[in-house]
Design a protein around this motif. Structure first.
Motif, PDB file in Angstrom:
ATOM      1  N   PHE A   6      89.659  62.163  62.515  1.00 31.27           N
ATOM      2  CA  PHE A   6      88.740  61.596  61.522  1.00 31.27           C
ATOM      3  C   PHE A   6      89.320  60.333  60.905  1.00 31.27           C
ATOM      4  O   PHE A   6      88.616  59.331  60.732  1.00 31.27           O
ATOM      5  N   ARG A   7      90.616  60.352  60.588  1.00 27.87           N
ATOM      6  CA  ARG A   7      91.241  59.145  60.028  1.00 27.87           C
ATOM      7  C   ARG A   7      91.162  57.985  61.013  1.00 27.87           C
ATOM      8  O   ARG A   7      90.890  56.838  60.630  1.00 27.87           O
ATOM      9  N   THR A   8      91.395  58.275  62.282  1.00 25.12           N
ATOM     10  CA  THR A   8      91.375  57.221  63.297  1.00 25.12           C
ATOM     11  C   THR A   8      89.965  56.684  63.504  1.00 25.12           C
ATOM     12  O   THR A   8      89.753  55.457  63.564  1.00 25.12           O
ATOM     13  N   PHE A   9      88.990  57.567  63.613  1.00 21.72           N
ATOM     14  CA  PHE A   9      87.596  57.128  63.776  1.00 21.72           C
ATOM     15  C   PHE A   9      87.128  56.327  62.562  1.00 21.72           C
ATOM     16  O   PHE A   9      86.417  55.330  62.700  1.00 21.72           O
ATOM     17  N   ALA A  10      87.530  56.778  61.372  1.00 18.84           N
ATOM     18  CA  ALA A  10      87.129  56.075  60.157  1.00 18.84           C
ATOM     19  C   ALA A  10      87.753  54.686  60.086  1.00 18.84           C
ATOM     20  O   ALA A  10      87.141  53.743  59.585  1.00 18.84           O
ATOM     21  N   ALA A  55      83.771  57.439  54.249  1.00 20.31           N
ATOM     22  CA  ALA A  55      84.015  57.261  55.688  1.00 20.31           C
ATOM     23  C   ALA A  55      83.026  58.071  56.507  1.00 20.31           C
ATOM     24  O   ALA A  55      82.533  57.610  57.549  1.00 20.31           O
ATOM     25  N   LEU A  56      82.731  59.275  56.049  1.00 18.47           N
ATOM     26  CA  LEU A  56      81.757  60.120  56.746  1.00 18.47           C
ATOM     27  C   LEU A  56      80.396  59.454  56.787  1.00 18.47           C
ATOM     28  O   LEU A  56      79.742  59.402  57.844  1.00 18.47           O
ATOM     29  N   ARG A  57      79.951  58.934  55.674  1.00 16.22           N
ATOM     30  CA  ARG A  57      78.645  58.243  55.632  1.00 16.22           C
ATOM     31  C   ARG A  57      78.634  57.037  56.572  1.00 16.22           C
ATOM     32  O   ARG A  57      77.661  56.807  57.292  1.00 16.22           O
ATOM     33  N   TRP A  58      79.721  56.270  56.541  1.00 12.68           N
ATOM     34  CA  TRP A  58      79.782  55.077  57.389  1.00 12.68           C
ATOM     35  C   TRP A  58      79.703  55.458  58.870  1.00 12.68           C
ATOM     36  O   TRP A  58      78.961  54.836  59.643  1.00 12.68           O
TER      37      TRP A  58
END
Length: 217
Positions: free
Chosen positions: A30-34, A119-122
């Motif tokens: 998740f950190r990487t995708f964000a 980050a989730l919304r983006w």
């Protein structure tokens, strides 16, 4: 030997270790995708971020698409849990319903403005075409769960005579809108961190407006 571990204990240890490793991979993903977006991220970087070998990522979660889906679902779970915890002050509000609403509102705003939720919304917006099912998952397991929990709390307060509400679903929707509505402008589309004093001010104003409509007579 008293120190020897039973086969069952060994299996539990292995299982716990596997769960922990999977969780570390999902959080690193998740950190990487964000940070980089879905298209620019690769499994090798995610493995490095998680501190595991690349084959370990594949063993736990298969391909990159599955990894993205599971990382997003885990993020929905984390952010929803934080938002639901914000409603605890409404379970037993004490003598002042207003204080309980303001405190719940302030905690909801903190969860709404946190880095993970932004980050989730983006990512949901950026990858909506490629992963439309994740929007449905977010609505079902995130936004709808929060709305239902808030409506339930408001309904109970109305039954106790603490609020004058005939439609808790609508009232919950309106309270959330009063809280989150100003955030897009104030945060400059999530590019500005909102200080605690400002979050409290928004929560106070939202509570004042909400009680103007729904305070018990």
């Amino acid at each position: 030997m008293s120190g020897a571990r039973t086969p069952e204990a060994s299996r539990r240890t292995v299982s716990r270790g596997r769960i922990d490793k999977r969780q570390a991979i999902l959080e690193a993903a998740f950190r990487t995708f964000a940070r980089d977006g879905y298209g620019q991220s690769c499994v090798r970087e995610i493995a490095a971020e998680a501190g595991v070998a690349k084959p370990t990522v594949y063993n736990h979660l298969g391909d990159k698409e599955t990894l993205f889906r599971e990382a997003m679902r885990a993020a929905v779970g984390r952010t929803t849990a934080d938002a639901l915890a914000a409603l605890e002050s409404l379970r037993e509000p004490g003598d002042e319903v207003r204080d309980a609403l303001e405190n719940a509102g302030c905690r909801l705003l903190r969860s709404h403005c946190c880095a993970d939720f932004q980050a989730l919304r983006w990512l949901l917006h950026a990858e909506a075409t490629r992963f439309p099912d994740l929007l449905d998952d977010f609505q079902r397991n995130g936004a709808e769960r929060l709305h239902e929990a808030l409506a339930d709390r408001l309904a109970r307060l109305a039954l106790d005579g603490r609020l004058d509400i005939s439609d808790p679903d609508l009232a919950g929707e309106q309270f959330l809108a009063l809280l989150t509505g100003p955030m897009e402008r104030r945060s400059r589309l999530a590019t500005r961190e909102i200080p605690e004093t400002e979050l409290r001010s928004v929560a106070r104003a939202a509570t004042d407006t909400f009680l103007h409509a729904y305070a018990a007579p």
